[in-house]
Structures are given as C-alpha cells and as structure tokens.
Scaffold this active site. Structure first.
Site, PDB file in Angstrom:
ATOM      1  N   CYS A 114      45.495  12.941  40.173  1.00  0.00           N
ATOM      2  CA  CYS A 114      46.418  12.394  39.178  1.00  0.00           C
ATOM      3  C   CYS A 114      47.026  11.061  39.604  1.00  0.00           C
ATOM      4  O   CYS A 114      47.489  10.299  38.757  1.00  0.00           O
ATOM      5  CB  CYS A 114      47.532  13.407  38.888  1.00  0.00           C
ATOM      6  N   HIS A 250      53.289   9.317  35.354  1.00  0.00           N
ATOM      7  CA  HIS A 250      52.193  10.262  35.153  1.00  0.00           C
ATOM      8  C   HIS A 250      52.675  11.344  34.205  1.00  0.00           C
ATOM      9  O   HIS A 250      53.757  11.923  34.383  1.00  0.00           O
ATOM     10  CB  HIS A 250      51.765  10.855  36.490  1.00  0.00           C
ATOM     11  N   ASN A 280      48.224  16.841  30.381  1.00  0.00           N
ATOM     12  CA  ASN A 280      48.002  16.148  31.651  1.00  0.00           C
ATOM     13  C   ASN A 280      46.550  15.679  31.697  1.00  0.00           C
ATOM     14  O   ASN A 280      45.636  16.478  31.857  1.00  0.00           O
ATOM     15  CB  ASN A 280      48.299  17.097  32.809  1.00  0.00           C
TER      16      ASN A 280
END
Length: 323
Positions: A114, A250, A280
């Site tokens: 990520c 993020h 996500n």
C-alpha cells in the site's frame, strides 16, 4: 535555481463493475452497516475477466499523458507500483510501456504494497534530480480482488481494484517552499512486522496465495507511523501543518484517515477522501485520490499537499509536494 519534479498531468481508471456492501451478505456473515462502521467503505470496483493490472495502468497513464499534453515517447521512464502484477515477470511497467506504444526509455515495478506509490514517487523524484530522466510516468495499479480469500470477512470486504497515474517533469524553480513539485520525501520500513499483513503464496509455496491481515495490529501501527512520517516530511520540506492545503492519504480505512488527520492537527475538510467509493486499492489509492481530487475541483495548481501511506512490510512513507 533548484530542479524540482513537477506534476504535469494526472489520471485514473476504475473497472466498470461496482460491488456494493450488500453484495457480500449472500456469502458472508456481514452487512452494509458492519462494513461501513468499521471501515467507511460503501462500495468498491472489481476487474472483469478481460481487465488486468497492466491494462488498468495503461488507461490511467493515457489520461495523465493527455492532461499533460504529452505523447508516450516524451516519457523517459515508467514506474508502476503494484503488488499484483499480471505475471511474476516481466514487470507490469514494461507491459504498460508496450501498450502505450512507447519505443524509448525504461520501465520497472516497485513493490511496497500500500506504500508502493509513495516509494515510486520518491524513486521518480530521484531519477529526475539526478538527471537520469526528464519526464517520469508514475503509476499505482492493483487487482486485489484476485488475491482475496472470499471466506474471510475481515479482509475481502475491504479491498478494491483500480489504477491512478501522474506525469512528473523536471522544472527549474526558485528553491523555496513556494516551488511547485516534490519538496520532500520520507521512506521507512520494518521487516520484523511481516506477519501483520502479507500474502501466503509465492515461489516458496508454488501458489498465488491469499491476503492475510491482523487488522487490529495494522490499525495500531498505522495512525502513529503515518502521522510521524508526514510530520518528518513536512519538517524536511520546511513547512508545517498550517501550510498544508490538502492531505491525500492512503485510502484504507476512514478511522485511520481521521486519526491521522487529528494527530496532524488538520480538519477533515482538508482531507481528500475516496475510500467510501473505492475501498482499499493499495498502491493505486493515492494516485486515484489525487486524480479524483483534481476532477472534483478540490486540488488546484499551487496547493501544498502531504500524502502518506503504510502497507505490508511494514513499509510506510510520505511525500510533500506543491501541485
């Protein structure tokens, strides 16, 4: 005068298929309210059978090039941040290079889960500052729907697919905090925390594997490390939180986003939030959010942005840039 890596264009791609939270109710002990309460996610996009990480990355790149007014052969390097490349090798980036019809330059992938886009931006910035490249196409692209365990309600409802891209170009600036471009970067990792977030497959198992996550432990690390790296990047750049126009975090979990903003002393009105619509998307989430922020009219030229991410590794980092 100081050389800076300045954003010239941005773009994104989302698969056509939209999966609402309610769709999981038929196969999992979960519901829309449970998912929203714990993550802030309402829906996400999943790839179709003909879509790949490279194809999504290429579409996002084409949009970024169009905004920048550039052609593929104007680009010196392509960097793709991904943990879900189509093949073990060659890299997704070389596939994008081919699909764009780019006949020159070089291409490679970066894998920091990520945090991948932050690591890719930092590497692109270094290529530009060192003189190895004048223009770099930086892309985050993921097909996490293909590494989900659909029986694990703690993970499979959280992730989505997509891609975002931006074009960085070398530009002479005055050498002050008013400069456009990347002003600072901060990268970190801690390999002792591997078991908090990983995929249980690879060459050691001969399988693709599934994503595994200790969600509570990841959350515990996330807010502290994200606020720390953002603060460090701001200190390196010579700016403070009061100077920041937008935080583009993020997009993993709304509670992490809110907690980080609070620790930075910034109101949510200054945070670009897309997690409700995309879930996500790992390395794609920051460029997706940047592109959506521009499309919404939130992010404008001259805005000062701090962007941060944490992912498996653990790996985390932040970038301060002026749009």
């Amino acid at each position: 005068m100081t050389l800076r890596a300045v954003v010239k264009g941005v773009g994104h791609y989302l698969p056509v298929r939209i999966v609402e939270n309610a769709e999981f109710e038929a196969t999992l002990d979960t519901n829309d309210e449970w998912i929203r309460a714990r993550s802030g996610i309402e829906r996400r996009h999943f790839v179709g059978p003909d879509e790949t990480t490279a194809s999504m990355a290429t579409s996002a790149a084409q949009d970024a090039l169009e905004m920048a007014g550039l052609k593929p052969d104007d680009i010196d390097a392509v960097i793709v941040a991904t943990s879900t490349a189509d093949l073990t090798f060659p890299s997704a980036a070389t596939m994008v290079q081919a699909q764009l019809g780019m006949k020159r330059g070089f291409a490679f992938d970066i894998q920091a889960v990520c945090a991948g886009f932050i690591f890719a931006l930092s590497n692109a910035n270094a290529l530009i500052l060192s003189g190895q490249a004048k223009r770099v196409l930086v892309i985050g692209a993921e097909t996490f729907s293909r590494i989900m365990d659909w029986t694990d309600r703690g993970t499979c409802v959280l992730f989505g697919d997509g891609a975002g891209a931006l074009v960085l170009e070398a530009q002479e600036e005055a050498g002050s905090t008013a400069d456009r471009g990347i002003l600072s970067t901060d990268l970190n990792s801690d390999g002792t925390q591997r078991d908090l977030l990983y995929v249980d497959g690879g060459t050691s198992t001969g399988t693709t594997g599934y994503l595994r996550m200790q969600g509570n432990q990841v959350f515990r690390h996330a807010v502290e490390k994200l606020s720390q790296t953002a603060t460090t990047a701001m200190e390196i750049a010579g700016v403070s939180s009061t100077d920041i126009d937008w935080v583009v975090p993020h997009q993993a979990n709304i509670r992490i986003i809110q907690g980080t903003a609070k620790k930075l002393g910034l109101p949510m009105e200054k945070v670009v939030v897309t997690v409700q619509d995309h879930g996500n998307t790992s390395a794609a989430s920051i460029p997706l959010a940047l592109s959506v922020g521009v499309a919404r009219g939130q992010i404008k030229q001259g805005d000062l942005i701090v962007t941060e991410a944490i992912g498996g590794g653990l790996a985390w980092g932040a970038v301060v840039l002026r749009w």
